[in-house]
Design a protein around this motif. Structure first.
Motif, short mmCIF file in Angstrom:
data_model
loop_
_atom_site.label_atom_id
_atom_site.label_comp_id
_atom_site.label_asym_id
_atom_site.label_seq_id
_atom_site.Cartn_x
_atom_site.Cartn_y
_atom_site.Cartn_z
N ARG A 113 7.19 12.65 -6.33
CA ARG A 113 7.42 14.03 -6.76
C ARG A 113 8.26 14.12 -8.02
O ARG A 113 8.14 15.06 -8.79
N GLN A 114 9.17 13.16 -8.20
CA GLN A 114 10.06 13.15 -9.37
C GLN A 114 9.93 11.78 -10.04
O GLN A 114 10.83 10.95 -9.95
N SER A 115 8.83 11.57 -10.70
CA SER A 115 8.48 10.25 -11.20
C SER A 115 9.47 9.69 -12.23
O SER A 115 9.52 8.48 -12.42
N ARG A 116 10.25 10.53 -12.86
CA ARG A 116 11.18 10.04 -13.88
C ARG A 116 12.56 9.69 -13.31
O ARG A 116 13.39 9.14 -14.01
N LEU A 117 12.81 10.01 -12.05
CA LEU A 117 14.10 9.73 -11.44
C LEU A 117 14.24 8.23 -11.19
O LEU A 117 13.39 7.62 -10.54
N SER A 118 15.32 7.62 -11.68
CA SER A 118 15.47 6.17 -11.62
C SER A 118 16.18 5.65 -10.38
O SER A 118 16.14 4.44 -10.12
N VAL A 119 16.82 6.52 -9.62
CA VAL A 119 17.47 6.13 -8.37
C VAL A 119 17.02 7.13 -7.32
O VAL A 119 17.39 8.31 -7.38
N VAL A 120 16.21 6.67 -6.37
CA VAL A 120 15.53 7.55 -5.44
C VAL A 120 15.97 7.26 -4.00
O VAL A 120 15.93 6.11 -3.57
N PRO A 121 16.38 8.28 -3.24
CA PRO A 121 16.69 8.05 -1.83
C PRO A 121 15.40 7.89 -1.03
O PRO A 121 14.37 8.50 -1.34
N LEU A 122 15.46 7.07 0.01
CA LEU A 122 14.34 6.86 0.92
C LEU A 122 14.81 7.14 2.34
O LEU A 122 15.97 6.92 2.66
N THR A 123 13.89 7.55 3.18
CA THR A 123 14.20 7.65 4.61
C THR A 123 13.99 6.27 5.24
O THR A 123 13.34 5.40 4.66
N ALA A 124 14.50 6.11 6.44
CA ALA A 124 14.26 4.87 7.19
C ALA A 124 12.77 4.68 7.43
O ALA A 124 12.26 3.56 7.42
N GLN A 125 12.06 5.80 7.63
CA GLN A 125 10.61 5.72 7.85
C GLN A 125 9.89 5.25 6.59
O GLN A 125 8.96 4.44 6.67
N HIS A 126 10.30 5.75 5.41
CA HIS A 126 9.72 5.28 4.15
C HIS A 126 9.95 3.78 4.00
O HIS A 126 9.04 3.04 3.63
N TRP A 127 11.19 3.36 4.25
CA TRP A 127 11.55 1.94 4.11
C TRP A 127 10.66 1.07 5.00
O TRP A 127 10.08 0.09 4.54
N ALA A 128 10.53 1.45 6.26
CA ALA A 128 9.72 0.66 7.20
C ALA A 128 8.25 0.66 6.80
O ALA A 128 7.58 -0.38 6.86
N PHE A 129 7.74 1.81 6.38
CA PHE A 129 6.33 1.92 6.03
C PHE A 129 6.01 1.06 4.79
O PHE A 129 5.01 0.33 4.78
N ILE A 130 6.85 1.12 3.78
CA ILE A 130 6.62 0.34 2.56
C ILE A 130 6.72 -1.15 2.87
O ILE A 130 5.93 -1.96 2.36
N ASN A 131 7.67 -1.55 3.70
CA ASN A 131 7.75 -2.96 4.11
C ASN A 131 6.48 -3.39 4.83
O ASN A 131 5.98 -4.49 4.61
N ALA A 132 5.95 -2.52 5.69
CA ALA A 132 4.72 -2.84 6.40
C ALA A 132 3.54 -2.92 5.43
O ALA A 132 2.65 -3.77 5.60
N MET A 133 3.53 -2.10 4.41
CA MET A 133 2.48 -2.20 3.38
C MET A 133 2.54 -3.56 2.69
O MET A 133 1.51 -4.18 2.42
N SER A 134 3.75 -4.02 2.45
CA SER A 134 3.94 -5.29 1.74
C SER A 134 3.53 -6.49 2.58
O SER A 134 2.89 -7.41 2.09
N ASP A 135 3.92 -6.47 3.84
CA ASP A 135 3.64 -7.66 4.67
C ASP A 135 2.29 -7.61 5.36
O ASP A 135 1.92 -8.54 6.08
N GLY A 136 1.54 -6.55 5.13
CA GLY A 136 0.19 -6.47 5.67
C GLY A 136 0.11 -6.08 7.13
O GLY A 136 -0.96 -6.17 7.75
N SER A 137 1.20 -5.59 7.72
CA SER A 137 1.18 -5.26 9.15
C SER A 137 0.58 -3.89 9.45
O SER A 137 0.41 -3.54 10.60
N LEU A 138 0.27 -3.13 8.41
CA LEU A 138 -0.44 -1.86 8.63
C LEU A 138 -1.92 -2.17 8.80
O LEU A 138 -2.48 -2.95 8.05
N SER A 139 -2.53 -1.53 9.77
CA SER A 139 -3.96 -1.81 9.95
C SER A 139 -4.82 -0.80 9.25
O SER A 139 -4.42 0.19 8.77
#
Length: 139
Positions: A113-139
């Motif tokens: 939503r704010q593509s130019r912001l250089s320091v962005v807060p994440l929720t715990a859910q965002h953190w877990a989801f992005i990690n799962a995207m990286s390690d391939g655990s999302l089906s």
């Protein structure tokens, strides 16, 4: 409780590889007031994704906050702050901006939503989801 963040850097200016070589570095040079406010909210032990912006547009690694906000030594006005980070490790596979845009679970991610912001807060859910995207655990 650990908070989660995303830190953006142009790889030509400061890359994930450079951070790994240095081991510990100040996250300085932030001149946006909202991003600086986010830096001030960081606590010891908070975790952040390291995002290569501009050409790559992908999360390439994880860092830990090891020094909370202090006056940014590169700021002659005294208005802005820096934090110190250390590398935690690379992503199993980089997660691209395009992949994040396609994920409904990330629809409210500030990065989208704010593509130019250089320091962005994440929720715990965002953190877990992005990690799962990286390690391939999302089906």
């Amino acid at each position: 409780m650990t908070a989660y963040w995303l830190l953006k850097s142009e790889p030509e200016a400061f890359s994930w590889q450079k951070l790994r070589e240095e081991g510990r570095t100040p996250w300085d040079g932030v001149r946006n007031y909202q991003a600086a406010r986010n830096l001030r909210q960081m606590h010891l032990g908070d975790l952040a994704f390291f995002y290569h912006s501009v050409k790559e547009r992908q999360i390439v690694g994880k860092v830990k906050i090891v020094q909370t906000a202090y006056p940014d030594p590169t700021d002659t006005t005294g208005r802005f702050v820096a934090v110190d980070v250390v590398p935690v490790g690379p992503m199993a596979r980089p997660v691209t901006l395009a992949q994040m845009r396609l994920a409904p679970a990330l629809a409210d991610l500030s990065l989208l939503r704010q593509s130019r912001l250089s320091v962005v807060p994440l929720t715990a859910q965002h953190w877990a989801f992005i990690n799962a995207m990286s390690d391939g655990s999302l089906s």
